[in-house]
Design a protein around this motif. Sequence first.
Motif, PDB file in Angstrom:
ATOM      1  N   TRP A  29       0.826  -1.212   0.000  1.00  0.00           N
ATOM      2  CA  TRP A  29       0.000   0.000   0.000  1.00  0.00           C
ATOM      3  C   TRP A  29       0.860   1.262   0.000  1.00  0.00           C
ATOM      4  CZ3 TRP A  29       0.203   3.493   4.093  1.00  0.00           C
ATOM      5  CH2 TRP A  29      -0.751   4.496   4.105  1.00  0.00           C
ATOM      6  N   THR A  30       2.049   1.207   0.606  1.00  0.00           N
ATOM      7  CA  THR A  30       2.861   2.413   0.817  1.00  0.00           C
ATOM      8  C   THR A  30       3.276   3.120  -0.470  1.00  0.00           C
ATOM      9  OG1 THR A  30       3.683   1.527   2.918  1.00  0.00           O
ATOM     10  CG2 THR A  30       4.944   3.312   1.923  1.00  0.00           C
ATOM     11  N   PRO A  31       3.795   2.430  -1.501  1.00  0.00           N
ATOM     12  CA  PRO A  31       4.219   3.160  -2.710  1.00  0.00           C
ATOM     13  C   PRO A  31       3.099   3.942  -3.405  1.00  0.00           C
ATOM     14  CG  PRO A  31       5.290   1.033  -2.643  1.00  0.00           C
ATOM     15  CD  PRO A  31       4.259   1.018  -1.566  1.00  0.00           C
ATOM     16  N   PRO A  32       1.932   3.340  -3.708  1.00  0.00           N
ATOM     17  CA  PRO A  32       0.901   4.164  -4.356  1.00  0.00           C
ATOM     18  C   PRO A  32       0.393   5.285  -3.446  1.00  0.00           C
ATOM     19  CG  PRO A  32       0.025   1.991  -3.818  1.00  0.00           C
ATOM     20  CD  PRO A  32       1.506   1.928  -3.616  1.00  0.00           C
ATOM     21  N   HIS A  33       0.370   5.032  -2.154  1.00  0.00           N
ATOM     22  CA  HIS A  33      -0.035   6.073  -1.199  1.00  0.00           C
ATOM     23  C   HIS A  33       0.922   7.261  -1.263  1.00  0.00           C
ATOM     24  CE1 HIS A  33      -0.592   8.082   2.680  1.00  0.00           C
ATOM     25  NE2 HIS A  33       0.656   7.790   2.984  1.00  0.00           N
ATOM     26  N   PHE A  34       2.212   6.986  -1.148  1.00  0.00           N
ATOM     27  CA  PHE A  34       3.180   8.082  -1.064  1.00  0.00           C
ATOM     28  C   PHE A  34       3.481   8.690  -2.427  1.00  0.00           C
ATOM     29  CE2 PHE A  34       6.966  10.422  -0.001  1.00  0.00           C
ATOM     30  CZ  PHE A  34       6.736  10.819   1.295  1.00  0.00           C
ATOM     31  N   LEU A  94      -0.474   2.743 -10.694  1.00  0.00           N
ATOM     32  CA  LEU A  94      -1.538   1.852 -11.174  1.00  0.00           C
ATOM     33  C   LEU A  94      -1.145   0.390 -10.983  1.00  0.00           C
ATOM     34  CD1 LEU A  94      -4.243   1.407 -12.573  1.00  0.00           C
ATOM     35  CD2 LEU A  94      -3.070   1.651 -14.777  1.00  0.00           C
ATOM     36  N   LEU A  95       0.084   0.032 -11.318  1.00  0.00           N
ATOM     37  CA  LEU A  95       0.529  -1.351 -11.186  1.00  0.00           C
ATOM     38  C   LEU A  95       0.579  -1.795  -9.724  1.00  0.00           C
ATOM     39  CD1 LEU A  95       3.369  -1.416 -13.886  1.00  0.00           C
ATOM     40  CD2 LEU A  95       1.064  -2.386 -14.056  1.00  0.00           C
TER      41      LEU A  95
END
Length: 298
Positions: free
Chosen positions: A181-186, A219-220
């Motif tokens: 979850w962290t990468p798309p969130h940040f 997106l990925l």
Amino acid sequence: MTEMTYKRHAQWRDYLELTKPRVVLLLLLTALVGICLASPTWVGWNVVVPAMIGIGLMSGSAAAVNHLVDRHIDAQMARTLRRPLPSGVLSPRHVLSFAAVIGALGFAVLALWVNMLTAWLTLASLVGYAIVYTMYLKRATPQNIVIGGLAGAAPPLLGWTAVTNEIHPHAILLVMIVFTWTPPHFWALAVHRAKDYAKANIPMLPVTHGIEFTKTCILLYTILLAIICLLPYIVGMSGVIYLVGSSVLSIWFLGYAWKLKFSPTKHTAYRMFSFSIWQLMALFVLLLVDHYVATPAL
């Protein structure tokens, strides 16, 4: 530092801000779910209270070190220039002392009233975020948030080990959810604040590889997150309540990622960032409700 920099005396709210309380509360929610899912029945307060206090204090210590190390960067960014250090309300020496005291206190609470495994894992998480990520990765690679995100994903594991004193695959699965979850969130925030990061010379992905590439990565990762969020049901860790709720949240989050990539407006990235916080909270609340209300999937 000139006298004009110090506009007022420090207050307790300034020290509270150093701990990033909203972030810590989210981390504590995931830790609480780890505590609850580690046992088929409600865990005693003699475990819950010291575990939450110790994890909270050490998380706050890591956040304060982050403020200290990033104070020169924060002074260049509109989002952070009013923080206690760049605004001159607190000195680096006071912040370092504060971080050391609450960090040591948190470790002592975990070591004395929880168990040593949780104390050492929490310390490792603190070092990973405050030193490895903040001092090195953040300035060294555009994959900083991916690698460094493991430290922020640790609280569910810490909660689990506080109860069982062992590392379980289900706890690792909870870590995987937060980690993915962290990468798309940040990165959604980084897209929104790309100019600030470029000004501060921080190699965030939108700065080094461009905004369009970052949107594709978002997106990925969002698709990957949707798949991983199904795993608690698939392995029998949760039931239908979680399955339905998490699926709705995943579709909603994917909608934001799709819009950000193919038809964004000025505020799409920030709205996705904001929604992601509520999404993670809701995911872990669903796990908690499902654990106590629903019959787990077979």
